[in-house]
Design a protein around this motif. Structure first.
Motif, short mmCIF file in Angstrom:
data_model
loop_
_atom_site.label_atom_id
_atom_site.label_comp_id
_atom_site.label_asym_id
_atom_site.label_seq_id
_atom_site.Cartn_x
_atom_site.Cartn_y
_atom_site.Cartn_z
N SER A 19 21.01 -35.57 -17.02
CA SER A 19 21.48 -36.82 -17.66
C SER A 19 20.30 -37.73 -17.98
CB SER A 19 22.51 -37.56 -16.78
OG SER A 19 21.94 -37.91 -15.54
N LEU A 39 18.29 -29.01 -13.96
CA LEU A 39 18.77 -28.94 -12.58
C LEU A 39 19.32 -30.28 -12.11
CD1 LEU A 39 16.99 -27.39 -9.53
CD2 LEU A 39 17.47 -29.84 -9.51
N ARG A 41 22.47 -31.95 -8.88
CA ARG A 41 23.32 -31.58 -7.72
C ARG A 41 24.69 -31.12 -8.17
NH1 ARG A 41 22.93 -37.28 -4.98
NH2 ARG A 41 23.04 -37.66 -7.21
N ARG A 73 16.00 -32.47 -2.29
CA ARG A 73 15.58 -32.75 -0.91
C ARG A 73 15.55 -31.49 -0.06
NH1 ARG A 73 19.83 -37.72 -0.43
NH2 ARG A 73 20.94 -36.30 -1.81
N GLY A 98 12.00 -35.12 -12.26
CA GLY A 98 12.53 -36.42 -12.69
C GLY A 98 13.75 -36.88 -11.93
N ALA A 100 15.93 -38.74 -9.30
CA ALA A 100 15.66 -39.98 -8.57
C ALA A 100 16.96 -40.64 -8.18
CB ALA A 100 14.83 -40.94 -9.42
N THR A 147 7.72 -41.23 -13.09
CA THR A 147 7.53 -42.32 -12.14
C THR A 147 8.15 -43.59 -12.74
OG1 THR A 147 5.84 -43.55 -10.90
CG2 THR A 147 5.10 -42.51 -12.95
N PRO A 149 7.58 -48.28 -13.46
CA PRO A 149 6.71 -49.46 -13.31
C PRO A 149 6.69 -49.98 -11.87
CG PRO A 149 8.12 -49.70 -15.25
CD PRO A 149 8.59 -48.47 -14.52
N LYS A 165 7.89 -44.47 -5.65
CA LYS A 165 7.20 -44.19 -6.92
C LYS A 165 5.68 -44.38 -6.77
CE LYS A 165 10.81 -43.25 -9.68
NZ LYS A 165 11.06 -41.92 -10.23
N GLY A 192 9.58 -47.62 -19.16
CA GLY A 192 10.18 -48.93 -18.92
C GLY A 192 11.68 -48.75 -18.90
N ILE A 194 15.21 -48.06 -20.09
CA ILE A 194 15.59 -47.24 -21.25
C ILE A 194 17.08 -47.41 -21.54
CG2 ILE A 194 15.72 -44.87 -22.13
CD1 ILE A 194 12.81 -45.97 -21.88
N GLU A 198 21.45 -44.56 -16.62
CA GLU A 198 21.98 -45.01 -15.33
C GLU A 198 21.00 -45.97 -14.64
OE1 GLU A 198 24.96 -44.39 -14.16
OE2 GLU A 198 24.61 -45.44 -12.27
N GLY A 199 19.72 -45.62 -14.66
CA GLY A 199 18.73 -46.44 -13.98
C GLY A 199 18.69 -47.86 -14.55
P1 NAP Z 1 20.02 -40.47 -14.18
O1 NAP Z 1 20.69 -40.37 -15.51
O2 NAP Z 1 20.77 -41.02 -13.02
O3 NAP Z 1 19.51 -38.98 -13.84
C1 NAP Z 1 19.19 -38.59 -12.56
C2 NAP Z 1 19.12 -37.08 -12.57
O4 NAP Z 1 18.67 -36.62 -11.31
C3 NAP Z 1 20.48 -36.42 -12.82
O5 NAP Z 1 20.26 -35.18 -13.44
C4 NAP Z 1 20.99 -36.21 -11.39
O6 NAP Z 1 21.99 -35.22 -11.38
C5 NAP Z 1 19.68 -35.79 -10.72
N1 NAP Z 1 19.62 -36.02 -9.28
C6 NAP Z 1 19.80 -37.17 -8.58
N2 NAP Z 1 19.63 -36.95 -7.28
C7 NAP Z 1 19.32 -35.64 -7.15
C8 NAP Z 1 19.01 -34.81 -6.05
N3 NAP Z 1 19.00 -35.29 -4.79
N4 NAP Z 1 18.73 -33.50 -6.27
C9 NAP Z 1 18.75 -32.99 -7.54
N5 NAP Z 1 19.02 -33.73 -8.61
C10 NAP Z 1 19.31 -35.04 -8.42
O7 NAP Z 1 18.63 -41.23 -14.23
P2 NAP Z 1 17.78 -42.02 -15.35
O8 NAP Z 1 18.14 -43.46 -15.27
O9 NAP Z 1 17.81 -41.34 -16.64
O10 NAP Z 1 16.32 -41.87 -14.69
C11 NAP Z 1 15.61 -40.65 -14.81
C12 NAP Z 1 14.21 -40.80 -14.24
O11 NAP Z 1 13.51 -41.84 -14.93
C13 NAP Z 1 14.15 -41.16 -12.77
O12 NAP Z 1 13.05 -40.52 -12.17
C14 NAP Z 1 13.94 -42.64 -12.79
O13 NAP Z 1 13.34 -43.14 -11.60
C15 NAP Z 1 13.02 -42.79 -13.99
N6 NAP Z 1 13.05 -44.11 -14.62
C16 NAP Z 1 14.20 -44.54 -15.22
C17 NAP Z 1 14.22 -45.74 -15.91
C18 NAP Z 1 15.46 -46.17 -16.65
O14 NAP Z 1 15.44 -47.19 -17.35
N7 NAP Z 1 16.55 -45.42 -16.58
C19 NAP Z 1 13.06 -46.55 -15.92
C20 NAP Z 1 11.92 -46.10 -15.27
C21 NAP Z 1 11.90 -44.87 -14.61
P3 NAP Z 1 23.08 -35.17 -10.17
O15 NAP Z 1 23.58 -36.56 -9.98
O16 NAP Z 1 24.10 -34.17 -10.62
O17 NAP Z 1 22.33 -34.70 -8.99
#
Ligand code: NAP
Ligand code: COA
Length: 269
Positions: A19, A39, A41, A73, A98, A100, A147, A149, A165, A192, A194, A198-199
């Protein structure tokens, strides 16, 4: 603009690719020829993501993305997923970590278990993916950790994420030094906030919160998943071959700190 052959037949394994930002990377890389394994969960979510990627490139190269299920984990689950990727697609050319977890909360509201949960997913999870992935990559592979900010700029209610991070940023540099001689590059991308992820929703859950956050960013807006996908393709492609041990910041200036109008209105003598 990348060409449809920029990552032709390269095998890409994306932990957390089911996602958001990482799915955007997966689709971007698939569109320039890569064979993708995502990949997460949740197996239904992973299957849906693989299908979405496959559909998106059907008319371009006909590659089918594969879905893998593991908790980053758990080293045994990660190892099984890596082996499954290699068995189905071949050895890995680009390994992306990626996955988190994040929930905004004051430090006093985060239990030791809550703190450990985020550190385990982000930091230990990245170690598991890279450490175990080392035995499944091709010479010249590109390793990329996602990672944030928070690794370098303090954000309130983010003590767990800032710590995790920041650890990832140092891990990237340590592994780049140890593994460079094997022809591997290890880098990070720091997005930054996005749009539509979700984040970002967790940190700015209302339109008002989003406006307030945007106002503080030098570029005055959130980014898009394509911004991060483009950076990842660049690092994984031949264009990024001499980039090693760095964090590519793709955040409109978020990491620089408060660029709000009020902040810039301080009277000068
Ligand atoms: P997201 O849509 O919530 O995606 C998280 C992904 O990680 C999903 O595929 C989720 O799938 C998987 N996941 C979570 N916990 C897991 C675990 N324990 N084992 C395996 N897979 C796991 O996140 P996002 O907001 O796009 O963020 C993606 C990355 O960008 C992250 O590293 C985040 O820290 C970084 N980031 C995001 C933003 C932002 O604005 N969104 C800004 C800066 C950095 P399941 O839930 O099915 O496990
Ligand atoms: N405030 C304070 N503590 C919280 C919390 C919150 N909002 N949300 C979760 N926690 C704590 C839990 O209370 C628990 O600790 P406790 O048992 O001492 O109370 C601990 O975190 C573990 O929670 P749990 O739900 O069991 O963990 P999980 O492994 O199932 O889920 C999360 C991990 C909490 C990070 C979950 O939000 C998640 O899966 N996130 C993935 C998606 C995501 O965060 N995307 C954005 C990426 S930037």
């Amino acid at each position: 603009m990348f060409e449809q052959s920029t990552l032709k037949d390269k095998v890409v394994f994306i932990a957390g690719g089911t996602s958001g930002i990482n799915l955007g990377i997966a689709k971007g890389m698939a569109a320039v020829g890569a064979k993708i394994a995502v990949l997460g969960r949740n197996s239904d979510k992973a299957l849906a993501a693989a299908q979405e990627i496959t559909e998106s490139v059907k008319s371009i190269n006909g590659h089918s993305a594969i879905a893998l299920t593991a908790d980053v984990r758990d080293p045994e689950q990660v190892e099984n997923a890596l082996q499954s990727c290699v068995a189905q697609l071949g050895k890995i050319d680009c390994l992306i970590s990626g996955a988190a977890g994040n929930f905004p909360a004051p430090a006093l509201g985060i239990s030791p278990k809550g703190f450990k949960t985020v550190v385990d997913i982000d930091l230990l999870g990245t170690y598991n993916v890279f450490h175990l992935g080392f035995n499944h990559i091709n010479k010249g592979a590109s390793l990329i950790a996602i990672t944030a900010p928070q690794a370098v700029t303090v954000m309130p209610f983010q003590v767990h994420v800032c710590a995790a991070k920041a650890g990832i940023n140092m891990m990237i540099k340590c592994l780049a030094v140890e593994w460079g001689a094997s022809g591997i590059t290890v880098n990070g991308i720091s997005p930054g906030p996005i749009n539509g992820t979700e984040g970002a929703e967790r940190l700015a859950p209302t339109p008002e919160a989003k406006s307030a956050m945007s106002a503080k960013i030098a570029s005055k807006r959130f980014g898009d998943t394509k911004d991060i996908a483009d950076a990842a393709i660049y690092l994984a492609s031949d264009m990024g071959r001499y980039i090693n041990g760095t964090i590519m910041t793709v955040d409109g200036g978020t990491e620089l700190g408060d660029a709000s109008e009020d902040c810039l209105k301080i009277p000068l003598r």
